[in-house]
Design a protein around this motif. Structure first.
Motif, PDB file in Angstrom:
ATOM      1  N   ILE A   1      39.493  77.573  57.690  1.00  0.00           N
ATOM      2  CA  ILE A   1      38.628  76.405  57.875  1.00  0.00           C
ATOM      3  C   ILE A   1      39.401  75.124  57.587  1.00  0.00           C
ATOM      4  O   ILE A   1      39.317  74.142  58.340  1.00  0.00           O
ATOM      5  N   ILE A   2      40.181  75.107  56.525  1.00  0.00           N
ATOM      6  CA  ILE A   2      40.960  73.919  56.176  1.00  0.00           C
ATOM      7  C   ILE A   2      41.983  73.607  57.267  1.00  0.00           C
ATOM      8  O   ILE A   2      42.143  72.450  57.670  1.00  0.00           O
TER       9      ILE A   2
ATOM     10  N   ARG B   1      42.375  69.343  63.783  1.00  0.00           N
ATOM     11  CA  ARG B   1      41.490  68.502  64.601  1.00  0.00           C
ATOM     12  C   ARG B   1      41.706  67.029  64.270  1.00  0.00           C
ATOM     13  O   ARG B   1      41.763  66.191  65.167  1.00  0.00           O
ATOM     14  N   LYS B   2      41.836  66.703  62.983  1.00  0.00           N
ATOM     15  CA  LYS B   2      42.047  65.310  62.601  1.00  0.00           C
ATOM     16  C   LYS B   2      43.377  64.788  63.116  1.00  0.00           C
ATOM     17  O   LYS B   2      43.469  63.648  63.576  1.00  0.00           O
TER      18      LYS B   2
ATOM     19  N   LEU C   1      46.299  61.243  67.096  1.00  0.00           N
ATOM     20  CA  LEU C   1      47.316  61.063  68.132  1.00  0.00           C
ATOM     21  C   LEU C   1      46.724  60.457  69.388  1.00  0.00           C
ATOM     22  O   LEU C   1      47.362  59.664  70.074  1.00  0.00           O
ATOM     23  N   ASN C   2      45.487  60.823  69.735  1.00  0.00           N
ATOM     24  CA  ASN C   2      44.861  60.340  70.964  1.00  0.00           C
ATOM     25  C   ASN C   2      44.245  58.956  70.839  1.00  0.00           C
ATOM     26  O   ASN C   2      44.011  58.302  71.843  1.00  0.00           O
ATOM     27  N   ILE C   3      43.981  58.474  69.642  1.00  0.00           N
ATOM     28  CA  ILE C   3      43.262  57.211  69.474  1.00  0.00           C
ATOM     29  C   ILE C   3      44.052  56.017  70.011  1.00  0.00           C
ATOM     30  O   ILE C   3      43.530  55.174  70.703  1.00  0.00           O
ATOM     31  N   GLY C   4      45.335  55.944  69.731  1.00  0.00           N
ATOM     32  CA  GLY C   4      46.111  54.783  70.130  1.00  0.00           C
ATOM     33  C   GLY C   4      46.623  54.820  71.560  1.00  0.00           C
ATOM     34  O   GLY C   4      47.172  53.843  72.036  1.00  0.00           O
TER      35      GLY C   4
END
Length: 133
Positions: free
Chosen positions: A24-25, A31-32, A37-40
């Motif tokens: 789970i960790i 995912r984070k 990486l995709n945000i910018g």
């Protein structure tokens, strides 16, 4: 009892929850890192859906607009252009779906009470299981 049976139960009780928590960790951390990486970037793949073995449907965001395209091994085709509102609606729906799947409900379970009731033999109605045997 046989020593190997005791070792087996100790492994199940101790090691399996540790492995599940590590899984789970690692999923949460991966995912984070992928989201950061995709945000910018200027171009984002919002959604990817495999239609067949070789054909994939993509929802892509470029700047404020987006498009839906189909890609196969030999051909890529734009199906529909998306406006800014459509892209934001898809992103919000994806966030809502992810939030509804979260594991927050697991934290509400009282494991201590469940374990105590199972080991002591108490039922939910207050009677002891051993009284009926």
């Amino acid at each position: 009892m046989d020593k190997t049976l005791i070792e087996y139960w100790i492994n199940i009780i101790i090691i399996v929850p540790i492995i599940v928590s590590l899984i789970i960790i690692s999923l949460r951390l991966s995912r984070k890192s992928i989201e950061t990486l995709n945000i910018g970037s200027y171009t984002q793949v919002i959604e990817r859906f495999n239609m067949t073995k070789d054909t994939t449907l993509y929802v892509i965001r470029t700047g404020k607009t987006g498009c839906v395209l189909v890609s196969s091994a030999h051909h890529t085709e734009v199906i529909k252009e998306l406006s800014e509102e459509d892209v934001n609606e898809i992103i919000n729906a994806k966030k809502e779906k992810r939030a509804s799947i979260s594991l927050s409900a697991v934290s509400e379970i009282n494991f201590k009470e469940i374990l105590n009731n199972n080991f002591k033999g108490k039922r939910k109605d207050g009677y002891n299981k051993r009284n009926f045997i």
